[in-house]
Design a protein around this motif. Sequence first.
Motif, short mmCIF file in Angstrom:
data_model
loop_
_atom_site.label_atom_id
_atom_site.label_comp_id
_atom_site.label_asym_id
_atom_site.label_seq_id
_atom_site.Cartn_x
_atom_site.Cartn_y
_atom_site.Cartn_z
N UNK A 20 2.34 18.91 4.53
CA UNK A 20 2.56 17.55 3.96
C UNK A 20 2.23 16.58 4.78
N UNK A 21 0.80 16.20 4.64
CA UNK A 21 0.00 15.19 5.38
C UNK A 21 0.36 13.80 5.10
N UNK A 22 0.29 13.10 6.12
CA UNK A 22 0.37 11.55 6.04
C UNK A 22 -0.84 10.80 5.96
N UNK A 23 -0.95 9.61 5.38
CA UNK A 23 -2.01 8.57 5.35
C UNK A 23 -2.28 8.08 6.75
N UNK A 24 -3.30 8.53 7.52
CA UNK A 24 -3.56 8.07 8.90
C UNK A 24 -4.40 7.10 8.98
N UNK A 25 -5.26 6.91 8.08
CA UNK A 25 -6.48 5.96 8.31
C UNK A 25 -7.05 5.50 6.96
N UNK A 26 -7.36 4.27 6.95
CA UNK A 26 -7.78 3.75 5.59
C UNK A 26 -9.25 2.84 5.80
N UNK A 27 -10.06 2.92 4.60
CA UNK A 27 -10.98 2.10 4.72
C UNK A 27 -11.13 1.14 3.46
N UNK A 28 -11.50 -0.14 3.77
CA UNK A 28 -11.23 -1.22 2.82
C UNK A 28 -12.52 -1.91 2.84
N UNK A 29 -12.73 -2.53 1.71
CA UNK A 29 -13.89 -3.04 1.32
C UNK A 29 -13.50 -4.36 0.37
N UNK A 30 -13.91 -5.64 1.16
CA UNK A 30 -13.52 -6.69 0.71
C UNK A 30 -11.95 -6.76 -0.04
N UNK A 31 -11.21 -6.07 1.03
CA UNK A 31 -9.73 -6.40 0.69
C UNK A 31 -9.09 -5.34 -0.24
N UNK A 32 -9.91 -4.22 -1.00
CA UNK A 32 -9.57 -3.29 -1.73
C UNK A 32 -9.76 -1.83 -0.98
N UNK A 33 -8.52 -1.00 -1.02
CA UNK A 33 -8.54 -0.03 -0.47
C UNK A 33 -9.81 1.02 -1.02
#
Length: 350
Positions: A20-33
């Motif tokens: 059961x992994x958790x969201x640890x990092x996110x990449x955004x581009x111009x405010x959109x995930x």
Amino acid sequence: MISPALAHIPALLAPERLPQYAPLAVQTRDGLVESVHYGSVIATAADGRTLLAAGEPLAPFYPRSALKPLQAVAMVRAGLDLPDELLALAAASHSGAAIHREGSRRILDLHGLTPRVLENSTDLPYGAREREKWLRDGGQATQLAQNCSGKHAAMAATCVINGWPVQGYLDPAHPLQQLVARTVTDLTGEEPERTSTDGCGTPLFALTLRGMARAFGKLAAEAEAGDGAEACVARAMRRRPEMVAGEDRDVTALMRLVPGLLAKDGFEGVQLVGLPDGRAVAVKISDGGDRARMPVTVRVLAALDVDTSPLARIAAAPVLGGGRPVGLLQATEFLAAPDARNDSDAPDAL
């Protein structure tokens, strides 16, 4: 139809058995995930208590090259005695620079051996700059250039020191690998859930993030005042981080920028960190990607009140569009007290 060459590989896990992994990092581009990296993480105290966690840190996983410092401890316990730069190389996933290749050869020379005894796989240098130079100079895949050559040279040397057969030193039944298995259990406090084979051919143990964190906490704490094998390995790695990884590597930067910190990465998105007071951090990125590993690690170190201001360069990465920054790769706000599913201790929330 499954290829006959893959027929021996176990079937995929059923979805209900996936960690059961958790969201640890996110990449955004111009405010959109644009992308999300899931995984598991844990931080432990010197006494092994869980300080914080996300995902499922008790799910067995393969630490890959993060096991190398533990393997090096086993070799020092068996009598391996090397100067700091070569002992650090024994625990390395090096970039394949000349200093690394020559260092591996030095370990062999010191014990009357040649590269012919190495049983690791062949490869080009791991570092991008090192690989490009190697290819420009006409180099091909070799065992010395492969990123685990320091460890394998040290394993062969340990066999010579103890009068063990050098040929077959990767066999799980070999006295060296039996010693490594006992040492891993001793340092992690865990019996491996299963055993496999790492990319370089070395026996590989399935452990938990908590067990690996405990081991790195022990090594880092021993480096402060100890005189045993754990202290020797940890001090060598901290003194010569460029031998553990290489120039332009985030693990090298991490150990240089945070005094007393011990760090080792591993393929498939693994990062381990030990702190001088015995606390430790273990990270596993579920998709195996490398880019999320360091932002997540720095986020946890900040939560442990480590001064991460010198780590701004590796704490996040700009996302470019047409050569200019238009977004960011960064850790999410994933930290919370672990629930009972992840730890039977009574964890302290941050």
